[in-house]
Design an enzyme around this catalytic site. Structure first.
Site, PDB file in Angstrom:
ATOM      1  N   ASN A 127      13.465   2.855   9.255  1.00  0.00           N
ATOM      2  CA  ASN A 127      11.840   2.719   9.550  1.00  0.00           C
ATOM      3  C   ASN A 127      11.320   3.311  10.665  1.00  0.00           C
ATOM      4  OD1 ASN A 127       9.564   1.315   9.946  1.00  0.00           O
ATOM      5  ND2 ASN A 127      10.406  -0.679  10.318  1.00  0.00           N
ATOM      6  N   TRP A 128      10.663   4.373  10.335  1.00  0.00           N
ATOM      7  CA  TRP A 128      10.389   5.131  11.681  1.00  0.00           C
ATOM      8  C   TRP A 128       8.954   4.445  12.420  1.00  0.00           C
ATOM      9  CZ3 TRP A 128       9.600  10.904   9.462  1.00  0.00           C
ATOM     10  CH2 TRP A 128      10.970  11.361   9.068  1.00  0.00           C
ATOM     11  N   LYS A 129       8.405   3.259  11.971  1.00  0.00           N
ATOM     12  CA  LYS A 129       7.626   2.749  12.374  1.00  0.00           C
ATOM     13  C   LYS A 129       6.361   3.692  12.681  1.00  0.00           C
ATOM     14  CE  LYS A 129      10.583  -0.768  13.902  1.00  0.00           C
ATOM     15  NZ  LYS A 129      11.178  -1.897  14.794  1.00  0.00           N
TER      16      LYS A 129
ATOM     17  N   HIS B 212       7.462  -7.196   7.386  1.00  0.00           N
ATOM     18  CA  HIS B 212       8.344  -6.848   8.515  1.00  0.00           C
ATOM     19  C   HIS B 212       7.681  -7.685   9.627  1.00  0.00           C
ATOM     20  CE1 HIS B 212       9.853  -4.661  12.290  1.00  0.00           C
ATOM     21  NE2 HIS B 212      10.814  -4.236  11.488  1.00  0.00           N
TER      22      HIS B 212
ATOM     23  N   GLU C 243       7.101  -7.183  12.793  1.00  0.00           N
ATOM     24  CA  GLU C 243       5.857  -6.627  13.302  1.00  0.00           C
ATOM     25  C   GLU C 243       4.790  -6.630  12.563  1.00  0.00           C
ATOM     26  OE1 GLU C 243       7.646  -2.755  14.436  1.00  0.00           O
ATOM     27  OE2 GLU C 243       9.257  -3.759  15.453  1.00  0.00           O
TER      28      GLU C 243
ATOM     29  N   GLU D 151      16.370  -9.323   9.706  1.00  0.00           N
ATOM     30  CA  GLU D 151      16.137  -8.883  10.951  1.00  0.00           C
ATOM     31  C   GLU D 151      15.524  -9.980  12.097  1.00  0.00           C
ATOM     32  OE1 GLU D 151      14.923  -4.455  10.484  1.00  0.00           O
ATOM     33  OE2 GLU D 151      13.308  -5.604  10.605  1.00  0.00           O
TER      34      GLU D 151
ATOM     35  N   GLY E 264      14.383  -3.664  18.587  1.00  0.00           N
ATOM     36  CA  GLY E 264      14.020  -2.799  19.686  1.00  0.00           C
ATOM     37  C   GLY E 264      14.634  -3.325  21.250  1.00  0.00           C
TER      38      GLY E 264
ATOM     39  N   SER F 188      18.539  -3.399  16.191  1.00  0.00           N
ATOM     40  CA  SER F 188      19.344  -2.591  17.221  1.00  0.00           C
ATOM     41  C   SER F 188      20.364  -1.976  16.830  1.00  0.00           C
ATOM     42  CB  SER F 188      19.689  -3.459  18.558  1.00  0.00           C
ATOM     43  OG  SER F 188      18.495  -3.536  19.229  1.00  0.00           O
TER      44      SER F 188
ATOM     45  N   GLY G 145      15.565   0.992  13.140  1.00  0.00           N
ATOM     46  CA  GLY G 145      14.422   1.693  13.702  1.00  0.00           C
ATOM     47  C   GLY G 145      14.708   2.625  14.701  1.00  0.00           C
ATOM     48  N   GLY G 146      14.771   2.573  15.852  1.00  0.00           N
ATOM     49  CA  GLY G 146      14.872   3.550  16.926  1.00  0.00           C
ATOM     50  C   GLY G 146      15.970   4.639  16.466  1.00  0.00           C
TER      51      GLY G 146
HETATM   52  P1  13P Z   1      15.506  -1.188  16.048  1.00  0.00           P
HETATM   53  O1  13P Z   1      16.680  -0.537  15.186  1.00  0.00           O
HETATM   54  O2  13P Z   1      14.645  -0.198  16.798  1.00  0.00           O
HETATM   55  O3  13P Z   1      15.833  -2.464  16.753  1.00  0.00           O
HETATM   56  O4  13P Z   1      14.362  -1.729  14.950  1.00  0.00           O
HETATM   57  C1  13P Z   1      14.711  -2.428  13.697  1.00  0.00           C
HETATM   58  C2  13P Z   1      13.736  -2.726  12.713  1.00  0.00           C
HETATM   59  O5  13P Z   1      12.748  -3.218  12.973  1.00  0.00           O
HETATM   60  C3  13P Z   1      13.778  -1.901  11.646  1.00  0.00           C
HETATM   61  O6  13P Z   1      12.811  -2.434  10.782  1.00  0.00           O
END
Ligand code: 13P
Length: 266
Positions: free
Chosen positions: A9-11, A95, A97, A182, A188, A227, A248-249
């Site tokens: 997920n590149w956000k 998600h 977010e 999640e 994050g 994470s 994510g990251g």
């Molecule tokens: P991180 O891997 O950066 O913690 O993000 C997880 C995430 O929200 C994937 O959708």
């Protein structure tokens, strides 16, 4: 056997040039890798160039959200039909977010923002149903906040998100889709959920699915997210209930390919 899915997920990250360079590298690193499936979920405006860059490889494309209507006067929204048009296979829905929370009284402008995106369980369910209309596989997210975990209501929160999010689906649809557990506090933050605890909650989610849809629970893939990195992915994947990761990251780097390979090696 459920094939693990490692999805990035590149956000709200990456330019077209950086995204294409990343997937060019991933494509060659993952050529011939089977036993795990890989997907990348770039921002909407990158979908077409990334789809072109992925052509001929074994990495799938996903979007980060969608609206449930096919077309019309919905300024700023993107439909499932549009995602289908750019060759998406997956779409992330609900998600944390993007989720709003019923009963949250805003105490800060950050709370207000959270409520503004407003993807509550009813919205999530509509989007999940619409994804199937356009041949997309939803990756429906769920997970508790730190406050909910500390109050001991993790299982209740997650079970409720599953019950409401999967309403009116058929067992065949449920069997084909993906859920991502999640925990919000792990996203994050570098604080990965203890893999055994992640396995336990995912088992609870699978039980909820079994209650609603019977045997579809054995086929549905349930990922962990929060994470996840190349360093901890082997421990995560060692858990029997965990069918991959939503990353994510760590999905913004070439070493994302190592996470797919680790999942394939399980
Ligand atoms: P991180 O891997 O950066 O913690 O993000 C997880 C995430 O929200 C994937 O959708």
């Amino acid at each position: 056997m459920r094939t693990p899915l490692i999805a990035g997920n590149w956000k709200m990250n990456m330019t077209i040039a950086d995204g294409v360079a990343l997937v060019d590298g991933l494509k060659s690193q993952l050529a011939g890798v089977d036993g795990a499936e890989a997907a990348v979920c770039p921002p909407f405006v990158l979908l077409k160039p990334i789809a072109d860059a992925l052509a001929g490889g074994n990495i799938k494309l996903g979007a980060q959200d969608m609206f449930w209507e096919a077309k019309g006067a919905f300024t700023g929204q993107i439909s499932g039909a549009m995602l289908q048009d750019v060759c998406c296979s997956y779409v992330i829905i609900g998600h944390s977010e993007r989720r709003g929370r019923f009963g949250v009284v805003p105490e800060s402008w950050e709370d207000e923002l959270l409520l503004t995106f407003g993807d509550n369980d009813v919205v999530v369910n509509r989007k999940v149903l619409a994804a199937f209309t356009y041949g997309l596989t939803p990756i429906m997210c769920c997970g508790e906040t730190i406050d909910e975990r500390e109050r001991g209501v993790t299982d209740d929160v997650v079970s409720s998100q599953i019950r409401l999010g999967l309403r009116n689906l058929t067992p065949a649809q449920v069997a084909s889709m993906v859920i991502a557990y999640e925990p919000v506090w792990a996203i994050g933050t570098g604080k990965v959920c203890d893999p055994a605890e992640g396995n336990r909650v995912i088992g609870t989610i699978r039980n909820e699915v079994r209650t609603m849809f019977g045997d579809a629970a054995e086929a549905i893939r349930i990922q962990y997210g929060g994470s996840a990195t190349p360093e901890n992915i082997a421990d995560i994947m060692a858990q029997p209930e965990i069918d991959g990761a939503l990353v994510g990251g760590a999905a913004l780097k070439p070493s994302f390919a190592d996470m797919v390979k680790a999942a394939a090696a399980r």
